[in-house]
Design an enzyme around this catalytic site. Structure first.
Site, PDB file in Angstrom:
ATOM      1  N   THR A 136       9.802  30.279 -55.163  1.00 10.20           N
ATOM      2  CA  THR A 136      10.406  28.299 -54.563  1.00 10.20           C
ATOM      3  C   THR A 136       8.886  28.095 -53.997  1.00 10.20           C
ATOM      4  OG1 THR A 136      12.778  29.269 -53.513  1.00 10.20           O
ATOM      5  CG2 THR A 136      11.411  27.742 -52.363  1.00 10.20           C
ATOM      6  N   ARG A 173      26.046  30.022 -57.637  1.00  6.32           N
ATOM      7  CA  ARG A 173      25.898  29.870 -56.302  1.00  6.32           C
ATOM      8  C   ARG A 173      24.575  28.927 -55.853  1.00  6.32           C
ATOM      9  NH1 ARG A 173      19.325  31.094 -54.868  1.00  6.32           N
ATOM     10  NH2 ARG A 173      20.213  32.154 -52.661  1.00  6.32           N
ATOM     11  N   GLY A 180      21.755  28.683 -53.081  1.00  4.43           N
ATOM     12  CA  GLY A 180      20.389  28.666 -51.782  1.00  4.43           C
ATOM     13  C   GLY A 180      20.316  28.035 -50.602  1.00  4.43           C
ATOM     14  N   ASP A 181      19.203  28.068 -50.159  1.00  2.00           N
ATOM     15  CA  ASP A 181      18.827  27.391 -48.615  1.00  2.00           C
ATOM     16  C   ASP A 181      17.928  26.480 -48.890  1.00  2.00           C
ATOM     17  OD1 ASP A 181      17.052  29.337 -49.121  1.00  2.00           O
ATOM     18  OD2 ASP A 181      15.831  28.817 -47.891  1.00  2.00           O
ATOM     19  N   THR A 193      11.339  29.946 -47.661  1.00  2.00           N
ATOM     20  CA  THR A 193      11.468  30.795 -48.980  1.00  2.00           C
ATOM     21  C   THR A 193      11.817  32.149 -48.593  1.00  2.00           C
ATOM     22  OG1 THR A 193      10.231  31.203 -50.887  1.00  2.00           O
ATOM     23  CG2 THR A 193       8.819  31.562 -48.977  1.00  2.00           C
ATOM     24  N   GLY A 245      18.191  33.170 -49.638  1.00  2.00           N
ATOM     25  CA  GLY A 245      18.288  31.782 -49.300  1.00  2.00           C
ATOM     26  C   GLY A 245      20.374  32.099 -48.676  1.00  2.00           C
TER      27      GLY A 245
HETATM   28  N1  ASP Z   1      15.327  31.106 -51.683  1.00  2.00           N
HETATM   29  C1  ASP Z   1      15.383  31.000 -52.240  1.00  2.00           C
HETATM   30  C2  ASP Z   1      17.013  30.744 -52.861  1.00  2.00           C
HETATM   31  O1  ASP Z   1      17.420  31.987 -51.962  1.00  2.00           O
HETATM   32  C3  ASP Z   1      14.749  31.433 -53.173  1.00  2.00           C
HETATM   33  C4  ASP Z   1      13.532  31.920 -53.273  1.00  2.00           C
HETATM   34  O2  ASP Z   1      12.989  30.865 -51.745  1.00  2.00           O
HETATM   35  O3  ASP Z   1      12.752  33.062 -52.982  1.00  2.00           O
HETATM   36  O4  ASP Z   1      17.836  30.193 -53.312  1.00  2.00           O
END
Ligand code: ASP
Length: 329
Positions: free
Chosen positions: A196, A224, A226-227, A247, A250
């Site tokens: 990310t 899906r 994520g955060d 990062t 998520g």
């Molecule tokens: N946080 C991101 C997600 O879950 C992925 C990452 O930062 O590695 O989509």
């Protein structure tokens, strides 16, 4: 007597203005390019050099904008675009593949001065999702748009679209194939999933902003999310406290509302930025099994770069000339 009083008054006015101008000149930019399991042993020298070069380029892009009077929001967008346009990071060009072999991109941005925010989820044809997140913040009455609706809005806003093929990179494709071959979520597979990019900024006007952009996690299914596009989870900014970009895995960052928790700990518990970041990343998330990290800057220009993985592509630059780019612990 009258003249000397006038003179003293003038001098005081002059000095205070001078101090003020200098105080306003203070700025800080912090970036990340994802937390994960990179080590000196598993990252080639060439790749390491390429990452360092790109992170430096991103920081210098931001510095130029701020020193020319740009805002924290403008800086976040342009810095993240540098990282999105590179195939090295899991965002924009280098986004990972979903289970079905597609790229579905997420991004968000938040303005600490107004608490306005914009986010986009699951787009496959927008070159720079961070720009779309910004347009959603400024030109729509919503905070999060997703999928085809978000792409439609991007078209109306004249944002650059690309053929989904643009997001094909050999490395990311191979990561998906490796995971699909084994399909059981071994440790190795977990390690290949992360990435990310993010940027947090304190500008010379004292305003904070945060932005995050990602391809999500390799092999993600069923649309899906994520955060990263969730305000308060992957991104948060508030001039009263701090700006944060996360990062990592998520699902954990959503459930522990990580980005906002950092702000809340500062606001309601009077913890420092570093104490808050360390508590959430190294205790709360670690105990829960949530891998990842975050970058943050507070209203006074203090910064935090915290992660509980082996590495995090990261760097910062400050108005006092300090500049650092790091990868490993
Ligand atoms: N946080 C991101 C997600 O879950 C992925 C990452 O930062 O590695 O989509």
């Amino acid at each position: 007597m009258k003249t000397s009083k006038k003179f003293i008054f003038f001098m005081l006015f002059f000095i205070s203005t001078f101090i003020n101008i200098n105080a306003q000149k203070k700025y800080a930019i912090v970036i990340h390019g994802g937390a994960g399991y990179m080590t000196k042993e598993n990252l080639s020298e060439t790749k390491e050099a390429a990452y360092i070069e790109k992170l430096n380029e991103a920081l210098l892009t931001g510095k130029k904008i701020l020193e020319n009077g740009g805002t924290s929001i403008e800086t976040v967008i342009e810095v993240i675009k540098v990282l999105e346009n590179s195939p090295l990071f899991n965002a924009g060009k280098g986004a990972v593949f979903t289970h079905e072999g597609k790229n579905e991109l997420d991004a968000s941005i938040m303005d600490g001065k107004t608490l306005n925010a914009g986010a986009v989820s699951g787009v496959s044809n927008i070159k720079n999702p961070i720009e779309l997140a910004n347009k959603i913040m400024t030109n729509s009455k919503h905070v999060i748009l997703s999928g085809t609706g978000a792409s439609e809005f991007a078209k109306q806003q004249n944002l650059e679209t690309v053929d989904p093929e643009y997001f094909f990179t050999e490395d990311r494709w191979n990561s998906l194939q490796n995971i699909l071959k084994e399909e059981k979520k071994s440790e190795l597979n977990e390690k290949e999933k992360h990435g990310t990019v993010g940027c947090v900024v304190l500008d010379t006007y004292g305003n904070l902003a945060a932005g995050t952009s990602t391809g999500g996690m390799t092999n993600k299914e069923f649309g899906r999310i994520g955060d990263s596009p969730i305000i308060g989870a992957g991104t948060y900014a508030n001039n009263n406290t701090c700006a944060v970009s996360c990062t990592g895995h998520g699902e954990f960052f959503i459930r522990y509302v990580v980005a906002h928790s950092i702000s809340a700990l500062m606001e309601y518990k009077n913890l420092s930025l570093q104490e808050s970041a360390s508590l959430i990343i190294n205790k709360t998330l670690k105990e829960a099994g949530g891998d990842g990290g975050l970058i943050a800057v507070d209203k006074n220009g203090n910064i935090a770069l915290e992660f509980n993985t082996q590495g995090m592509f990261r760097g910062y630059i400050k108005s006092n000339g300090e500049k650092t780019v790091l990868i490993y612990k």
